[in-house]
Design an enzyme around this catalytic site. Structure first.
Site, PDB file in Angstrom:
ATOM      1  CB  ALA A  66      34.930   4.818   0.771  1.00 27.06           C
ATOM      2  N   GLY A 111      37.380   2.112   4.583  1.00 21.93           N
ATOM      3  CA  GLY A 111      38.525   2.957   4.220  1.00 21.93           C
ATOM      4  C   GLY A 111      39.188   3.592   5.433  1.00 21.93           C
ATOM      5  CD  GLU A 114      40.425  -0.418   2.693  1.00 19.54           C
ATOM      6  OE1 GLU A 114      39.451   0.362   2.609  1.00 19.54           O
ATOM      7  OE2 GLU A 114      40.781  -1.136   1.750  1.00 19.54           O
ATOM      8  CD  GLU A 134      35.380  -2.405   3.111  1.00 20.41           C
ATOM      9  OE1 GLU A 134      35.376  -3.355   3.930  1.00 20.41           O
ATOM     10  OE2 GLU A 134      36.178  -1.470   3.178  1.00 20.41           O
TER      11      GLU A 134
HETATM   12  N1  COA Z   1      29.634   7.096   3.963  1.00 17.66           N
HETATM   13  C1  COA Z   1      28.800   8.118   3.927  1.00 17.66           C
HETATM   14  N2  COA Z   1      28.135   8.577   5.008  1.00 17.66           N
HETATM   15  C2  COA Z   1      28.351   7.957   6.171  1.00 17.66           C
HETATM   16  C3  COA Z   1      29.215   6.862   6.286  1.00 17.66           C
HETATM   17  C4  COA Z   1      29.889   6.438   5.114  1.00 17.66           C
HETATM   18  N3  COA Z   1      30.774   5.421   5.120  1.00 17.66           N
HETATM   19  N4  COA Z   1      29.212   6.438   7.580  1.00 17.66           N
HETATM   20  C5  COA Z   1      28.369   7.241   8.231  1.00 17.66           C
HETATM   21  N5  COA Z   1      27.844   8.169   7.390  1.00 17.66           N
HETATM   22  C6  COA Z   1      26.872   9.233   7.690  1.00 17.66           C
HETATM   23  C7  COA Z   1      25.465   8.701   7.845  1.00 17.66           C
HETATM   24  O1  COA Z   1      24.856   8.562   6.589  1.00 17.66           O
HETATM   25  C8  COA Z   1      24.846   9.782   8.695  1.00 17.66           C
HETATM   26  O2  COA Z   1      24.568  10.890   7.863  1.00 17.66           O
HETATM   27  P1  COA Z   1      23.134  11.667   8.003  1.00 17.66           P
HETATM   28  O3  COA Z   1      23.125  12.167   9.427  1.00 17.66           O
HETATM   29  O4  COA Z   1      23.221  12.744   6.991  1.00 17.66           O
HETATM   30  O5  COA Z   1      22.091  10.630   7.745  1.00 17.66           O
HETATM   31  C9  COA Z   1      25.977  10.188   9.617  1.00 17.66           C
HETATM   32  O6  COA Z   1      27.173   9.787   8.981  1.00 17.66           O
HETATM   33  C10 COA Z   1      25.928   9.526  10.980  1.00 17.66           C
HETATM   34  O7  COA Z   1      25.897   8.129  10.782  1.00 17.66           O
HETATM   35  P2  COA Z   1      24.795   7.157  11.464  1.00 17.66           P
HETATM   36  O8  COA Z   1      24.711   5.919  10.619  1.00 17.66           O
HETATM   37  O9  COA Z   1      23.534   7.909  11.700  1.00 17.66           O
HETATM   38  O10 COA Z   1      25.495   6.853  12.859  1.00 17.66           O
HETATM   39  P3  COA Z   1      25.248   5.578  13.766  1.00 17.66           P
HETATM   40  O11 COA Z   1      25.919   5.867  15.061  1.00 17.66           O
HETATM   41  O12 COA Z   1      23.821   5.198  13.803  1.00 17.66           O
HETATM   42  O13 COA Z   1      26.026   4.373  13.041  1.00 17.66           O
HETATM   43  C11 COA Z   1      27.899   3.365  11.899  1.00 17.66           C
HETATM   44  C12 COA Z   1      27.439   4.404  12.939  1.00 17.66           C
HETATM   45  C13 COA Z   1      29.412   3.554  11.704  1.00 17.66           C
HETATM   46  C14 COA Z   1      27.613   1.953  12.416  1.00 17.66           C
HETATM   47  C15 COA Z   1      27.157   3.580  10.570  1.00 17.66           C
HETATM   48  O14 COA Z   1      27.257   4.960  10.234  1.00 17.66           O
HETATM   49  C16 COA Z   1      27.702   2.797   9.407  1.00 17.66           C
HETATM   50  O15 COA Z   1      27.469   1.608   9.319  1.00 17.66           O
HETATM   51  N6  COA Z   1      28.435   3.454   8.481  1.00 17.66           N
HETATM   52  C17 COA Z   1      28.934   2.828   7.281  1.00 17.66           C
HETATM   53  C18 COA Z   1      30.157   1.983   7.583  1.00 17.66           C
HETATM   54  C19 COA Z   1      30.634   1.301   6.328  1.00 17.66           C
HETATM   55  O16 COA Z   1      29.973   0.486   5.745  1.00 17.66           O
HETATM   56  N7  COA Z   1      31.865   1.678   5.890  1.00 17.66           N
HETATM   57  C20 COA Z   1      32.483   1.111   4.732  1.00 17.66           C
HETATM   58  C21 COA Z   1      32.156   1.886   3.521  1.00 17.66           C
HETATM   59  S1  COA Z   1      32.855   1.171   2.067  1.00 17.66           S
END
Ligand code: COA
Length: 259
Positions: A66, A111, A114, A134
């Site tokens: 999400a 999500g 999911e 989460e």
């Molecule tokens: N919601 C909103 N934005 C997200 C996102 C999410 N769930 N996952 C990634 N993004 C965005 C980042 O904020 C970033 O945006 P920006 O370039 O404007 O700063 C962009 O996507 C790229 O992500 P980034 O974190 O820089 O990539 P990464 O390769 O370093 O890391 C992940 C990848 C997947 C490990 C990391 O993005 C992450 O942990 N995301 C969240 C996962 C999560 O907790 N999901 C459950 C949500 S309830």
């Protein structure tokens, strides 16, 4: 229909829905969720469509969850509404009479995982990663992840994934039964998903829809799937589809279920 966060195309009877926010790792904001719902419903209503593929744009993410930036300041009511809406959209996917395959091309987190689990089958490229992170946010899955993960991998492993927030690789997801097949490259995913759905498209569509519904009944506490199977089995003996299938067998020819 014009979509802003997804791509929608129909190719050889298969609808392909691509989440198209690669810069945000295809995070599921409200608009994306709504558009997925509209596209799935369009595919379900389109007589020319026999199956549906859900995938993500790019080679990095199916959907990284999400959209955290969107819900960071939510109230209790807004959080509850978000979860209820996600449940409704994902339930419609799970209950689709047409088969839905997730083609997981990278991160399927929160999500995203999911969404993949709401689909009937999951294919993954070797770079795919699955997880429910989460608890890192002081949150829990809100789109039925606590329920569908147990159904797919069992209680112990589901709890390990939910409590540790660990992301697992495609081969482990395959070993656990979370994924049906793993392909080496992202570019192999759509051909493999299409092949699977085109095979199903040669079968009786009514029978396929009933198999999906009855398997779902197994997990529905309100339904008696065993009794429903008996009644459904009997009801099929008068369908044109059954008559075509049995006639084709006896005449030693391929059945033509779709006219
Ligand atoms: N919601 C909103 N934005 C997200 C996102 C999410 N769930 N996952 C990634 N993004 C965005 C980042 O904020 C970033 O945006 P920006 O370039 O404007 O700063 C962009 O996507 C790229 O992500 P980034 O974190 O820089 O990539 P990464 O390769 O370093 O890391 C992940 C990848 C997947 C490990 C990391 O993005 C992450 O942990 N995301 C969240 C996962 C999560 O907790 N999901 C459950 C949500 S309830």
């Amino acid at each position: 229909m014009n979509y802003g966060c997804i791509l929608y195309q129909v190719e050889n009877g298969i609808a392909i829905i691509t989440i198209n926010r690669p810069d945000k790792l295809n995070a599921l904001n409200r608009q994306t969720l709504s558009e997925i719902d509209q596209a799935v419903r369009a595919a379900q209503a389109d007589k020319a469509v026999s199956g549906i593929i859900l995938t993500g744009a790019g080679e990095k993410a199916f959907a990284a969850g999400a959209d955290i930036s969107e819900f960071a300041s939510f109230s209790i009511d807004k959080g509850t509404d978000l979860s209820a809406r996600g449940h409704a959209i994902f339930n419609n996917i799970e209950n689709s009479p047409k088969p839905v395959v997730a083609a997981v091309n990278g991160f399927a987190l929160g999500g995203g995982c999911e969404l993949a689990m709401a689909c009937h089958m999951r294919l993954a490229s070797a770079n795919a990663r699955f997880g429910q992170p989460e608890v890192n946010l002081g949150l829990i899955p809100g789109y039925a992840g606590t329920q569908r993960l147990v159904q797919l991998v069992g209680k112990g492993k589901a709890l390990e994934l939910l409590l540790t927030a660990d992301a697992i690789k495609a081969d482990e997801a395959h070993r656990l039964g979370l994924v049906n097949h793993v392909v080496e490259n992202v570019t192999d995913l759509l051909p493999k998903a299409t092949e699977l759905l085109q095979k199903i498209a040669t079968k009786g569509p009514n029978a396929v829809a009933h198999c999906i519904a009855l398997v779902n009944d197994y997990f529905d506490k309100e339904e008696n799937g065993f009794q429903n199977e008996i009644e459904t089995f009997g009801s099929l003996f008068q369908t044109p589809e059954f008559k075509e299938g049995t006639a084709a067998f006896l005449e030693k020819r391929t059945p033509n279920f779709r006219g």
